[in-house]
Design a protein around this motif. Structure first.
Motif, PDB file in Angstrom:
ATOM      1  N   ASP A 197       0.794  -1.082   0.030  1.00 52.57           N
ATOM      2  CA  ASP A 197       0.107   0.065   0.034  1.00 52.57           C
ATOM      3  C   ASP A 197       0.970   1.151  -0.398  1.00 52.57           C
ATOM      4  OD1 ASP A 197      -2.272  -1.155   0.308  1.00 52.57           O
ATOM      5  OD2 ASP A 197      -3.103  -1.342   1.724  1.00 52.57           O
ATOM      6  N   THR A 198       1.629   1.167   1.173  1.00 57.84           N
ATOM      7  CA  THR A 198       2.723   2.234   0.773  1.00 57.84           C
ATOM      8  C   THR A 198       3.565   2.891  -0.374  1.00 57.84           C
ATOM      9  OG1 THR A 198       3.656   2.628   3.047  1.00 57.84           O
ATOM     10  CG2 THR A 198       5.127   3.529   1.600  1.00 57.84           C
ATOM     11  N   VAL A 199       3.941   1.112  -1.360  1.00 60.47           N
ATOM     12  CA  VAL A 199       3.941   1.474  -2.709  1.00 60.47           C
ATOM     13  C   VAL A 199       3.383   1.860  -3.582  1.00 60.47           C
ATOM     14  CG1 VAL A 199       6.265   0.990  -4.181  1.00 60.47           C
ATOM     15  CG2 VAL A 199       6.414   0.341  -2.427  1.00 60.47           C
ATOM     16  N   LEU A 200       2.547   1.464  -3.699  1.00 63.58           N
ATOM     17  CA  LEU A 200       1.236   1.538  -4.830  1.00 63.58           C
ATOM     18  C   LEU A 200       0.637   3.563  -4.489  1.00 63.58           C
ATOM     19  CD1 LEU A 200      -0.732  -1.456  -4.067  1.00 63.58           C
ATOM     20  CD2 LEU A 200       0.645  -0.638  -6.885  1.00 63.58           C
ATOM     21  N   GLN A 201       0.597   3.788  -3.117  1.00 64.69           N
ATOM     22  CA  GLN A 201      -0.156   5.145  -3.059  1.00 64.69           C
ATOM     23  C   GLN A 201       1.667   5.969  -3.926  1.00 64.69           C
ATOM     24  OE1 GLN A 201      -0.061   6.031   1.442  1.00 64.69           O
ATOM     25  NE2 GLN A 201      -0.515   8.270   0.642  1.00 64.69           N
ATOM     26  N   ALA A 202       2.501   5.869  -3.398  1.00 67.04           N
ATOM     27  CA  ALA A 202       3.690   6.385  -3.586  1.00 67.04           C
ATOM     28  C   ALA A 202       3.881   7.151  -4.995  1.00 67.04           C
ATOM     29  CB  ALA A 202       5.147   6.380  -3.656  1.00 67.04           C
ATOM     30  N   TYR A 203       3.318   5.244  -6.142  1.00 66.18           N
ATOM     31  CA  TYR A 203       3.368   5.418  -7.645  1.00 66.18           C
ATOM     32  C   TYR A 203       2.012   6.144  -8.021  1.00 66.18           C
ATOM     33  CZ  TYR A 203       7.626   2.228  -8.094  1.00 66.18           C
ATOM     34  OH  TYR A 203       9.113   1.893  -8.016  1.00 66.18           O
ATOM     35  N   ASP A 204       1.049   5.827  -7.381  1.00 66.52           N
ATOM     36  CA  ASP A 204      -0.462   6.571  -8.038  1.00 66.52           C
ATOM     37  C   ASP A 204      -0.535   7.839  -7.697  1.00 66.52           C
ATOM     38  OD1 ASP A 204      -1.429   3.906  -7.829  1.00 66.52           O
ATOM     39  OD2 ASP A 204      -2.715   3.710  -6.441  1.00 66.52           O
ATOM     40  N   GLU A 205       0.581   8.153  -7.126  1.00 66.41           N
ATOM     41  CA  GLU A 205       0.210  10.739  -7.153  1.00 66.41           C
ATOM     42  C   GLU A 205       1.128  10.047  -8.205  1.00 66.41           C
ATOM     43  OE1 GLU A 205      -0.003  13.697  -5.202  1.00 66.41           O
ATOM     44  OE2 GLU A 205      -1.114  11.665  -4.609  1.00 66.41           O
ATOM     45  N   LEU A 206       2.519   9.603  -8.527  1.00 71.65           N
ATOM     46  CA  LEU A 206       3.510  10.332  -9.704  1.00 71.65           C
ATOM     47  C   LEU A 206       2.277  10.057 -11.005  1.00 71.65           C
ATOM     48  CD1 LEU A 206       6.594   8.343  -8.188  1.00 71.65           C
ATOM     49  CD2 LEU A 206       6.241  10.823  -8.796  1.00 71.65           C
ATOM     50  N   LYS A 207       1.636   8.997 -10.755  1.00 72.17           N
ATOM     51  CA  LYS A 207       0.547   8.632 -11.921  1.00 72.17           C
ATOM     52  C   LYS A 207      -0.383   9.830 -11.785  1.00 72.17           C
ATOM     53  CE  LYS A 207      -2.549   5.103 -12.088  1.00 72.17           C
ATOM     54  NZ  LYS A 207      -2.776   3.604 -12.403  1.00 72.17           N
ATOM     55  N   LYS A 208      -0.764   9.754 -11.084  1.00 74.05           N
ATOM     56  CA  LYS A 208      -1.908  11.164 -10.954  1.00 74.05           C
ATOM     57  C   LYS A 208      -1.246  12.650 -11.118  1.00 74.05           C
ATOM     58  CE  LYS A 208      -5.103   9.794  -7.232  1.00 74.05           C
ATOM     59  NZ  LYS A 208      -5.362   9.631  -6.992  1.00 74.05           N
ATOM     60  N   ARG A 209      -0.290  12.737 -11.708  1.00 76.27           N
ATOM     61  CA  ARG A 209       0.851  13.687 -11.864  1.00 76.27           C
ATOM     62  C   ARG A 209       1.474  13.571 -13.050  1.00 76.27           C
ATOM     63  NH1 ARG A 209       4.869  14.799  -6.893  1.00 76.27           N
ATOM     64  NH2 ARG A 209       5.977  16.322  -8.438  1.00 76.27           N
ATOM     65  N   GLY A 210       1.221  12.738 -14.137  1.00 69.93           N
ATOM     66  CA  GLY A 210       1.666  12.937 -14.866  1.00 69.93           C
ATOM     67  C   GLY A 210       3.170  12.100 -15.527  1.00 69.93           C
ATOM     68  N   ILE A 211       3.317  11.493 -14.126  1.00 71.80           N
ATOM     69  CA  ILE A 211       4.879  11.804 -14.210  1.00 71.80           C
ATOM     70  C   ILE A 211       5.642  10.334 -14.678  1.00 71.80           C
ATOM     71  CG2 ILE A 211       6.573  11.713 -12.742  1.00 71.80           C
ATOM     72  CD1 ILE A 211       6.312  14.007 -11.093  1.00 71.80           C
ATOM     73  N   ILE A 212       4.160   9.290 -13.868  1.00 71.95           N
ATOM     74  CA  ILE A 212       4.637   8.154 -14.431  1.00 71.95           C
ATOM     75  C   ILE A 212       3.691   7.686 -15.743  1.00 71.95           C
ATOM     76  CG2 ILE A 212       6.819   7.816 -12.693  1.00 71.95           C
ATOM     77  CD1 ILE A 212       4.399   6.100 -11.337  1.00 71.95           C
ATOM     78  N   TYR A 213       3.644   6.116 -15.715  1.00 69.87           N
ATOM     79  CA  TYR A 213       2.364   5.424 -16.155  1.00 69.87           C
ATOM     80  C   TYR A 213       2.466   3.902 -15.580  1.00 69.87           C
ATOM     81  CZ  TYR A 213       4.709   4.468 -20.750  1.00 69.87           C
ATOM     82  OH  TYR A 213       5.938   3.629 -21.229  1.00 69.87           O
ATOM     83  N   ALA A 214       1.384   3.490 -15.997  1.00 71.41           N
ATOM     84  CA  ALA A 214       1.328   2.197 -15.926  1.00 71.41           C
ATOM     85  C   ALA A 214       0.879   0.721 -16.827  1.00 71.41           C
ATOM     86  CB  ALA A 214       0.785   1.439 -14.446  1.00 71.41           C
ATOM     87  N   ILE A 215       1.486  -0.269 -17.530  1.00 70.55           N
ATOM     88  CA  ILE A 215       1.684  -1.489 -18.311  1.00 70.55           C
ATOM     89  C   ILE A 215       1.267  -2.355 -17.006  1.00 70.55           C
ATOM     90  CG2 ILE A 215       1.707  -2.574 -20.014  1.00 70.55           C
ATOM     91  CD1 ILE A 215       3.878  -0.498 -20.829  1.00 70.55           C
ATOM     92  N   PRO A 216      -0.305  -3.159 -17.544  1.00 70.79           N
ATOM     93  CA  PRO A 216      -0.592  -4.038 -16.850  1.00 70.79           C
ATOM     94  C   PRO A 216       0.145  -5.294 -17.388  1.00 70.79           C
ATOM     95  CG  PRO A 216      -2.992  -2.803 -17.645  1.00 70.79           C
ATOM     96  CD  PRO A 216      -1.422  -1.865 -18.480  1.00 70.79           C
ATOM     97  N   GLY A 217       0.619  -5.289 -15.902  1.00 69.71           N
ATOM     98  CA  GLY A 217       1.174  -6.720 -16.004  1.00 69.71           C
ATOM     99  C   GLY A 217       3.063  -7.103 -16.706  1.00 69.71           C
TER     100      GLY A 217
END
Length: 332
Positions: free
Chosen positions: A52-72
């Motif tokens: 949850d801690t790591v996902l919270q950080a990655y989700d925040e960066l995703k919302k800011r448009g800095i990172i994106y996720a590719i499922p899998g």
């Protein structure tokens, strides 16, 4: 794992340290656009953190448009523009002069570290729902004009509850969200009370209320005033070629109807402000000069944008009624 650094007993939440580490790595060019970040599991194992801690950080960066996720596959660097601290989803019902004033004022006051993306749904429920669904989770803040759309609340409730703000028009179903809105029943009622000494000279008040885009509160406030002060009144859905009678006052939310009424009065050789009256809704520069001045009921749209920007920046959760006023001119 050199791109992420975590320190215990630092007094800074671990997820924020992850964010700061990635930002620092981008600044130092250790990370560039397209690079893959360490997996969530790898970060968890390296620093004994919860998912949850790591996902919270990655989700925040995703919302800011800095990172994106590719499922899998994982998370990747999308942008190296880390100065953007907030990404705002701004959903308007339509583009007109008044909404443009709100938008420009909001941009002027929100600052350069906030990215604002504006969308329009033009009173189409399907478009409204699609825009919200497609952008859910992609922004740090959501500012929405829901108008009187059916099911607007149920759709808005799918968004992160602490990131939603309501603009211009709210409802009982949305009262839990912070807002900067007009109080349409109160605004029109109070304005008509202020103008009552002039209105007393007329025999009938008529509101032109198509009911498609106009807030229902306008009609409610108008009828409440007429009932409380015993004014003969009528609500019509369109003007078209209606004959204007001496002693009538037209309350007109839509500027197209304003033009029709003025044109009809000219054909009937009636004098505005003497034979009949007009109260328009929403102030524009032209209404100061048309027909020697059109009386208006209007909120301050620039102030609405300014207040909303300050609320977003401060993080305060308030429900603010934007001030409205009657601007008296020669049409009444």
């Amino acid at each position: 794992m050199n791109i992420i650094s975590i320190q215990n007993n630092l007094g800074i939440p671990k997820y924020k340290q992850i964010i700061a580490s990635i930002e620092s790595s981008i600044n130092k060019k250790y990370l560039k656009k397209g690079d893959r970040l360490p997996s969530v599991n790898k970060v968890c194992l390296a620093f004994s953190l919860s998912r949850d801690t790591v996902l919270q950080a990655y989700d925040e960066l995703k919302k800011r448009g800095i990172i994106y996720a590719i499922p899998g596959k994982g998370y990747y660097i999308k942008s190296v523009e880390i100065t953007i601290k907030e990404r705002v989803f701004l959903l308007f019902d339509e583009l007109n002069n008044f909404k443009e004033d709100i938008y420009i004022s909001f941009l002027r006051n929100i600052g350069e570290e906030v990215q604002v993306d504006i969308f329009f749904y033009y009173f189409n429920t399907k478009v409204f729902k699609k825009l919200i669904n497609d952008n859910n989770g992609a922004y740090t803040k959501y500012i929405i004009m829901p108008t009187d759309l059916a099911d607007a609340a149920s759709c808005i409730n799918t968004l992160p509850v602490n990131e939603v703000y309501i603009l211009d028009q709210t409802s009982e179903a949305l009262k839990a969200y912070p807002s900067v809105c007009q109080n349409f029943p109160k605004d029109i009622y109070d304005a008509l009370v202020k103008g009552k000494p002039k209105l007393d000279k007329y025999s009938k008040l008529i509101m032109i209320f198509p009911g498609f885009r106009e807030p229902l509160g306008m009609k409610i406030g108008f009828l409440n005033f007429c009932n409380d002060f015993s004014f003969d009144n009528e609500v019509i859905t369109e003007f078209r070629e209606r004959e204007i009678k001496v002693g009538e006052v037209y309350i007109i939310p839509n500027d197209r109807d304003l033009v029709r009424v003025i044109e009809k009065a000219k054909r009937q050789d009636l004098k505005l402000g003497q034979d009949f009256g007009i109260i328009s809704y929403n102030e524009t520069p032209l209404k100061k000069v048309v027909e020697n001045g059109i009386t208006t009921i209007s909120t301050n749209f620039e102030e609405m944008g300014k207040i909303m920007a300050k609320m977003v920046l401060s993080g305060k959760k308030q429900n603010i009624e934007n001030k409205s006023s009657l601007i008296m001119r020669n049409s009444l």
